[in-house]
Design an enzyme around this catalytic site. Structure first.
Site, PDB file in Angstrom:
ATOM      1  N   SER A   1      25.185  -1.673  13.773  1.00  0.00           N
ATOM      2  CA  SER A   1      24.253  -2.291  14.153  1.00  0.00           C
ATOM      3  C   SER A   1      24.385  -3.749  14.516  1.00  0.00           C
ATOM      4  CB  SER A   1      23.140  -2.170  13.202  1.00  0.00           C
ATOM      5  OG  SER A   1      22.021  -2.860  13.413  1.00  0.00           O
TER       6      SER A   1
ATOM      7  N   LYS B   1      25.995  -2.271   7.279  1.00  0.00           N
ATOM      8  CA  LYS B   1      26.730  -2.319   8.508  1.00  0.00           C
ATOM      9  C   LYS B   1      27.701  -3.462   8.358  1.00  0.00           C
ATOM     10  CE  LYS B   1      23.988   0.896  10.361  1.00  0.00           C
ATOM     11  NZ  LYS B   1      24.554   2.122  10.647  1.00  0.00           N
TER      12      LYS B   1
ATOM     13  N   TYR C   1      20.582  -3.048   4.322  1.00  0.00           N
ATOM     14  CA  TYR C   1      20.939  -2.391   5.566  1.00  0.00           C
ATOM     15  C   TYR C   1      21.962  -3.485   6.238  1.00  0.00           C
ATOM     16  CZ  TYR C   1      20.411  -0.224  10.028  1.00  0.00           C
ATOM     17  OH  TYR C   1      20.871   0.645  11.476  1.00  0.00           O
TER      18      TYR C   1
HETATM   19  P1  NDP Z   1      17.388   8.689  13.432  1.00  0.00           P
HETATM   20  O1  NDP Z   1      16.500   8.401  12.144  1.00  0.00           O
HETATM   21  O2  NDP Z   1      16.920   9.094  14.557  1.00  0.00           O
HETATM   22  O3  NDP Z   1      18.511   9.463  12.912  1.00  0.00           O
HETATM   23  C1  NDP Z   1      19.160   9.604  11.493  1.00  0.00           C
HETATM   24  C2  NDP Z   1      19.889  10.880  11.434  1.00  0.00           C
HETATM   25  O4  NDP Z   1      20.701  10.874  10.344  1.00  0.00           O
HETATM   26  C3  NDP Z   1      18.883  11.903  11.237  1.00  0.00           C
HETATM   27  O5  NDP Z   1      19.015  12.968  11.736  1.00  0.00           O
HETATM   28  C4  NDP Z   1      18.914  11.927   9.394  1.00  0.00           C
HETATM   29  O6  NDP Z   1      18.689  13.139   8.985  1.00  0.00           O
HETATM   30  C5  NDP Z   1      20.580  11.765   9.460  1.00  0.00           C
HETATM   31  N1  NDP Z   1      20.815  11.351   7.838  1.00  0.00           N
HETATM   32  C6  NDP Z   1      20.210  10.474   7.375  1.00  0.00           C
HETATM   33  N2  NDP Z   1      20.725  10.635   5.836  1.00  0.00           N
HETATM   34  C7  NDP Z   1      21.667  11.494   5.862  1.00  0.00           C
HETATM   35  C8  NDP Z   1      22.279  12.057   4.971  1.00  0.00           C
HETATM   36  N3  NDP Z   1      22.265  11.776   3.725  1.00  0.00           N
HETATM   37  N4  NDP Z   1      23.063  13.250   5.161  1.00  0.00           N
HETATM   38  C9  NDP Z   1      23.144  13.958   6.413  1.00  0.00           C
HETATM   39  N5  NDP Z   1      22.429  13.385   7.526  1.00  0.00           N
HETATM   40  C10 NDP Z   1      21.712  12.143   7.205  1.00  0.00           C
HETATM   41  O7  NDP Z   1      18.280   7.386  13.653  1.00  0.00           O
HETATM   42  P2  NDP Z   1      18.801   6.678  14.841  1.00  0.00           P
HETATM   43  O8  NDP Z   1      19.174   7.311  16.050  1.00  0.00           O
HETATM   44  O9  NDP Z   1      17.731   5.523  15.059  1.00  0.00           O
HETATM   45  O10 NDP Z   1      20.006   5.895  14.105  1.00  0.00           O
HETATM   46  C11 NDP Z   1      21.289   6.498  14.198  1.00  0.00           C
HETATM   47  C12 NDP Z   1      22.430   5.121  13.960  1.00  0.00           C
HETATM   48  O11 NDP Z   1      22.053   4.293  14.749  1.00  0.00           O
HETATM   49  C13 NDP Z   1      22.043   4.938  12.622  1.00  0.00           C
HETATM   50  O12 NDP Z   1      23.395   4.675  12.096  1.00  0.00           O
HETATM   51  C14 NDP Z   1      21.582   3.493  12.635  1.00  0.00           C
HETATM   52  O13 NDP Z   1      21.836   2.598  11.396  1.00  0.00           O
HETATM   53  C15 NDP Z   1      21.973   3.096  13.880  1.00  0.00           C
HETATM   54  N6  NDP Z   1      21.115   1.948  14.686  1.00  0.00           N
HETATM   55  C16 NDP Z   1      19.854   2.337  14.964  1.00  0.00           C
HETATM   56  C17 NDP Z   1      19.091   1.504  15.235  1.00  0.00           C
HETATM   57  C18 NDP Z   1      17.585   1.521  15.612  1.00  0.00           C
HETATM   58  O14 NDP Z   1      16.865   0.496  15.892  1.00  0.00           O
HETATM   59  N7  NDP Z   1      17.162   3.013  15.493  1.00  0.00           N
HETATM   60  C19 NDP Z   1      19.664  -0.042  15.734  1.00  0.00           C
HETATM   61  C20 NDP Z   1      20.838  -0.179  15.548  1.00  0.00           C
HETATM   62  C21 NDP Z   1      21.509   0.957  14.971  1.00  0.00           C
HETATM   63  P3  NDP Z   1      17.171  13.264   7.964  1.00  0.00           P
HETATM   64  O15 NDP Z   1      16.139  12.847   9.115  1.00  0.00           O
HETATM   65  O16 NDP Z   1      17.070  14.796   7.834  1.00  0.00           O
HETATM   66  O17 NDP Z   1      17.367  12.385   6.917  1.00  0.00           O
END
Ligand code: NDP
Length: 245
Positions: free
Chosen positions: A137, A154, A150
Site C-alpha cells: 500500500s 505494510k 496498518y
Molecule cells: P477486500 O476487503 O476487498 O478483500 C480482502 C480479502 O482478504 C477478502 O476476501 C478477505 O476475506 C481476505 N482476508 C482477510 N483476512 C483474511 C484471513 N485472515 N484469511 C484469509 N483471507 C483473508 O480488500 P481490497 O481488495 O481492498 O484489498 C486487497 C489488498 O490491497 C490488501 O492487501 C490491502 O491491504 C491492499 N490495499 C487496499 C487498498 C484499498 O484502498 N482498498 C489500498 C492499498 C492497498 P474476508 O472478507 O472473508 O475476511
C-alpha cells in the site's frame, strides 16, 4: 502488451470479496493460468467458483498458522503467487489494542511470509522459476491518520518483499510489491467513504482520482509476467503520483 500465463499455476490469497484479489484471480484465469483462490469466507469462494468455472478454492483463516499449513499441504505446484489478503483495522494510535495489532501482523505480514515459504519450497524442489507479488500500500511509506498499525504492517511487508527478492533471486524467483492508493473496495470504503477524509486525500493525488481495482490488477499481472523479467525487489506505487509529492 500481450500477457499470457498458459501452463502456469497461480495461488491468489484474499480472493473472496469483490476487490483486488478476486479480480486478479479472474484476470489470471482469463490469461490462461490455472488458478487456486484462497480466502476466509466460504460463500465468497463459492460465488467466485460459480462466476469463474475452473478456479479451485481453499477456505482458511490465514491468521491460523497450523490451519494454513494443513490447507496448503496438498496444494500442488504453484508458479505464481499473489499475497493479497489483508485486514485494515483503523484505530487512533493511543487507542490501538493488542488484539488489533496481533491480528493485523498475523494476516498482513506473518501469513505472507508463511504462505511464501510453503510455495517457494516446492518451486525450489521442482527447480522452476517463480514470480511473487505482495499487495502492499502507499501506507507503507506515508503516515495516515488512524493507520499506525496498518501502515506498520505494510512497511514491514515492503521489507519482507526486498529480503525475499535478495534471497530468492539466485533461485530465479522474482518478488515485487504493488503499493496502491485508495481503492473503493469493501476495505477502502471503511477508511475513505467519509468525504471529510477522502477529499483531502484526493487533493494530494496528482492524477486527481483514487485507483480502480483494474489499475492494480494490471500492475500485478505485469509484475508476474515475463515482461518484467529483470524486475525484482521493487515496490511499485499504483497511486496516481501520491508518493512522489
Ligand atoms: P477486500 O476487503 O476487498 O478483500 C480482502 C480479502 O482478504 C477478502 O476476501 C478477505 O476475506 C481476505 N482476508 C482477510 N483476512 C483474511 C484471513 N485472515 N484469511 C484469509 N483471507 C483473508 O480488500 P481490497 O481488495 O481492498 O484489498 C486487497 C489488498 O490491497 C490488501 O492487501 C490491502 O491491504 C491492499 N490495499 C487496499 C487498498 C484499498 O484502498 N482498498 C489500498 C492499498 C492497498 P474476508 O472478507 O472473508 O475476511
Amino acid at each position: 502488451m500481450e500477457i499470457n500465463f498458459c501452463g502456469r499455476r497461480a495461488l491468489v490469497t484474499g480472493a473472496g470479496k469483490v476487490g483486488i484479489g478476486r479480480e486478479t484471480a479472474k484476470a489470471l484465469r482469463k490469461t490462461g493460468a490455472e488458478v487456486v483462490a484462497l480466502s476466509r469466507s466460504y460463500e465468497d469462494l463459492e460465488s467466485l467458483a460459480r462466476e469463474c468455472p475452473g478456479v479451485q478454492t481453499i477456505c482458511v483463516d490465514l491468521a491460523d498458522w497450523s490451519a494454513t499449513e494443513k490447507a496448503l499441504s496438498s496444494i500442488g505446484p504453484v508458479d505464481i503467487l499473489v499475497n493479497n489478503a489483508a485486514v485494515a483495522i483503523l484505530q487512533p494510535f493511543l487507542a490501538v489494542t493488542e488484539e488489533a495489532f496481533d491480528r493485523s501482523f498475523a494476516v498482513n505480514v506473518k501469513a505472507v511470509l508463511h504462505v511464501s515459504q510453503i510455495v517457494v519450497h516446492q518451486m525450489i524442489e521442482r527447480g522452476v522459476p517463480g514470480a511473487i507479488v505482495n499487495v502492499s500500500s502507499q501506507a507503507s511509506q506515508c503516515a495516515l491518520l488512524d493507520h499506525s498499525v496498518y501502515c506498520s504492517t505494510k512497511g514491514a511487508l515492503d521489507m519482507v518483499t526486498k529480503v525475499m527478492a535478495l534471497e530468492l533471486g539466485p533461485k530465479k524467483i522474482r518478488v515485487n510489491s504493488v503499493n496502491p492508493t485508495v481503492v473503493m473496495t469493501e476495505m477502502g470504503r471503511v477508511g475513505w467513504s467519509d468525504p471529510q477524509k477522502s477529499k483531502p486525500m484526493l487533493n494530494r493525488i496528482p492524477l486527481g482520482r483514487f485507483a480502480e481495482v483494474e489499475d492494480v490488477v494490471h500492475s500485478i499481472l505485469f509484475l508476474l509476467s515475463d515482461k518484467s523479467s529483470m524486475i525484482t525487489g521493487s515496490c511499485l506505487p499504483v497511486d496516481g503520483g501520491f508518493l512522489a509529492c
